[in-house]
Motif scaffolding. Structure first.
Motif, mmCIF file in Angstrom:
data_model
loop_
_atom_site.group_PDB
_atom_site.id
_atom_site.type_symbol
_atom_site.label_atom_id
_atom_site.label_comp_id
_atom_site.label_asym_id
_atom_site.label_seq_id
_atom_site.Cartn_x
_atom_site.Cartn_y
_atom_site.Cartn_z
ATOM 1 N N ILE A 78 0.861 -1.179 0.000
ATOM 2 C CA ILE A 78 0.000 0.000 0.000
ATOM 3 C C ILE A 78 0.899 1.230 0.000
ATOM 4 O O ILE A 78 1.726 1.405 0.909
ATOM 5 C CB ILE A 78 -0.939 0.031 1.220
ATOM 6 N N THR A 79 0.768 2.037 -1.020
ATOM 7 C CA THR A 79 1.571 3.252 -1.144
ATOM 8 C C THR A 79 0.815 4.423 -0.531
ATOM 9 O O THR A 79 -0.357 4.644 -0.851
ATOM 10 C CB THR A 79 1.885 3.541 -2.622
ATOM 11 N N VAL A 80 1.491 5.162 0.347
ATOM 12 C CA VAL A 80 0.892 6.341 0.981
ATOM 13 C C VAL A 80 1.825 7.521 0.771
ATOM 14 O O VAL A 80 3.018 7.449 1.112
ATOM 15 C CB VAL A 80 0.640 6.123 2.487
ATOM 16 N N PRO A 87 7.851 9.023 0.421
ATOM 17 C CA PRO A 87 6.807 8.025 0.160
ATOM 18 C C PRO A 87 7.033 6.775 1.020
ATOM 19 O O PRO A 87 8.163 6.352 1.259
ATOM 20 C CB PRO A 87 6.989 7.711 -1.323
ATOM 21 N N TYR A 90 3.670 0.035 2.604
ATOM 22 C CA TYR A 90 3.263 -0.867 3.676
ATOM 23 C C TYR A 90 2.958 -2.227 3.043
ATOM 24 O O TYR A 90 1.926 -2.397 2.388
ATOM 25 C CB TYR A 90 2.039 -0.320 4.403
ATOM 26 N N VAL A 112 -3.285 2.798 8.297
ATOM 27 C CA VAL A 112 -3.232 2.070 7.037
ATOM 28 C C VAL A 112 -3.872 0.713 7.291
ATOM 29 O O VAL A 112 -3.442 -0.017 8.185
ATOM 30 C CB VAL A 112 -1.788 1.917 6.535
ATOM 31 N N SER A 123 -6.552 3.978 3.667
ATOM 32 C CA SER A 123 -5.731 4.734 4.607
ATOM 33 C C SER A 123 -6.528 5.946 5.097
ATOM 34 O O SER A 123 -7.113 6.670 4.287
ATOM 35 C CB SER A 123 -4.427 5.184 3.951
ATOM 36 N N SER A 179 -4.381 6.639 -1.330
ATOM 37 C CA SER A 179 -3.379 5.573 -1.244
ATOM 38 C C SER A 179 -3.823 4.487 -2.203
ATOM 39 O O SER A 179 -4.971 4.478 -2.650
ATOM 40 C CB SER A 179 -3.237 5.044 0.188
ATOM 41 N N TRP A 180 -2.946 3.572 -2.526
ATOM 42 C CA TRP A 180 -3.295 2.528 -3.493
ATOM 43 C C TRP A 180 -2.367 1.332 -3.321
ATOM 44 O O TRP A 180 -1.288 1.421 -2.752
ATOM 45 C CB TRP A 180 -3.217 3.063 -4.927
ATOM 46 N N ARG A 289 -4.417 3.064 -10.561
ATOM 47 C CA ARG A 289 -4.303 4.439 -10.063
ATOM 48 C C ARG A 289 -5.565 5.183 -10.451
ATOM 49 O O ARG A 289 -6.116 4.969 -11.536
ATOM 50 C CB ARG A 289 -3.088 5.152 -10.665
ATOM 51 N N ASP A 297 -3.931 12.455 -7.371
ATOM 52 C CA ASP A 297 -4.434 11.166 -6.901
ATOM 53 C C ASP A 297 -5.696 11.348 -6.068
ATOM 54 O O ASP A 297 -5.790 12.272 -5.247
ATOM 55 C CB ASP A 297 -3.367 10.458 -6.062
#
Length: 321
Positions: A78-80, A87, A90, A112, A123, A179-180, A289, A297
């Protein structure tokens, strides 16, 4: 602390809820069950583990992207992104076993979260008014989705909608952060200066998937609600933006969809966390995305179709027909 039950074991041991909250008052003496939006308590079920049986994490540690050697390139993270901060990734290999990470990025306290049974990765900002909440895993499910709780008021929260459903903070909505989920190699390529959550100091088989073959099942686990309309398979992933859902097969075929003021894009490179016994061996489900027309985003979720229908029964299905 005992290991999280495997999917098969949890299925055999999951307990039905009582028709009223008196069943849980011994476990939750400080929760205000009189204040709630729940009208049918049978919707709440035990997923097997008790309160904190799935241990949420706080104060996670991080390592440089270049130092990460355990995680395969296709493993989901998981990108936050928080403005002005490095960046953070997780890894789902950890969130599968912990489901919630309480963290602080710069001056923003975040939670998260990942609910394996709904494939929901969201998130949230942990601030509610002047309070900063710390979230744990209740061990309860509603429509197969994780019910979180906050340690400050012992209120219950529905993860999929980020809203309090039982207790003092009933009706309060958490702020959803963009987040994605994407493959680790995709994160590392775009953010070589980023950091990755380090392996927690718990005895867990990180990298393994206790929900093997779940996302190819015909029916969801511990779910008795309606199936999705339009012949959409209940375990198909859909991209939810607000109260609209785009089926993943449509997006994967098109690679990019521009509709309703949003731009959705898909690229290969992310393994399913809910397929093979080892996460990195899971089939490629791709990474999504979601941006606005200006390229910013947008908060969104990639969850199973049954969960979208359960929590947004009047939601709009973006079928492209």
């Amino acid at each position: 602390m005992r290991l999280l039950l495997t999917f098969a074991t949890a299925l055999s041991l999951a307990l039905p809820a009582a028709a009223d909250p008196s069943f849980w008052k011994h476990e939750w003496p400080d929760t205000d069950f009189e204040t709630t939006t729940i009208t049918n308590w049978v919707e709440i079920m035990s997923g097997g583990p008790p309160k904190d049986g799935i241990p949420a994490l706080s104060d996670p540690q991080f390592i440089e992207v270049a130092q990460e050697t355990r995680i395969k390139g296709n493993e989901p993270v998981i990108t936050v992104l928080v403005d002005g901060q490095r960046p953070r990734a997780y890894p789902i290999r950890y969130l599968t076993w912990h489901e919630i990470v309480n963290d602080t990025i710069g001056d923003v306290p975040v939670a998260v979260t990942f609910c394996p049974l709904c494939n929901s990765a969201l998130s949230f900002d942990r601030r509610v008014g002047s309070r900063v909440l710390t979230f744990g895993v209740s061990g309860k499910l509603r429509n197969s989705d994780m019910v979180m709780y906050d340690r400050e008021t012992q209120s219950w929260w529905q993860q999929a909608i980020g809203t309090g459903i039982v207790g003092e903070l009933t009706g309060t909505e958490l702020t959803l952060l963009p987040s994605w989920m994407e493959g680790f190699a995709q994160f590392a390529e775009r953010h070589p200066d980023g950091v990755v959550m380090a392996e927690p100091a718990w005895n867990r088989p990180y990298g393994q998937n206790p929900y093997r073959n779940y996302d190819s099942s015909k029916r969801p686990f511990l779910y008795s609600g309606e199936m999705p309309p339009h012949d959409v398979p209940p375990l198909m992933r859909v991209v939810r933006v607000g109260d609209r859902a785009w089926p993943m097969d449509r997006l994967a075929e098109a690679k990019e969809i521009r509709e309703g003021g949003v731009v959705l894009s898909w690229r290969a490179g992310q393994a399913s966390a809910l397929d093979a016994g080892v996460i990195a061996a899971g089939r490629d489900v791709g990474s999504v995305r979601v941006r606005d027309a200006a390229g910013a985003d947008l908060p969104h979720d990639v969850l199973f179709a049954f969960a979208f229908h359960a929590f947004w029964p009047d939601g709009e299905w973006m079928l492209g027909n």
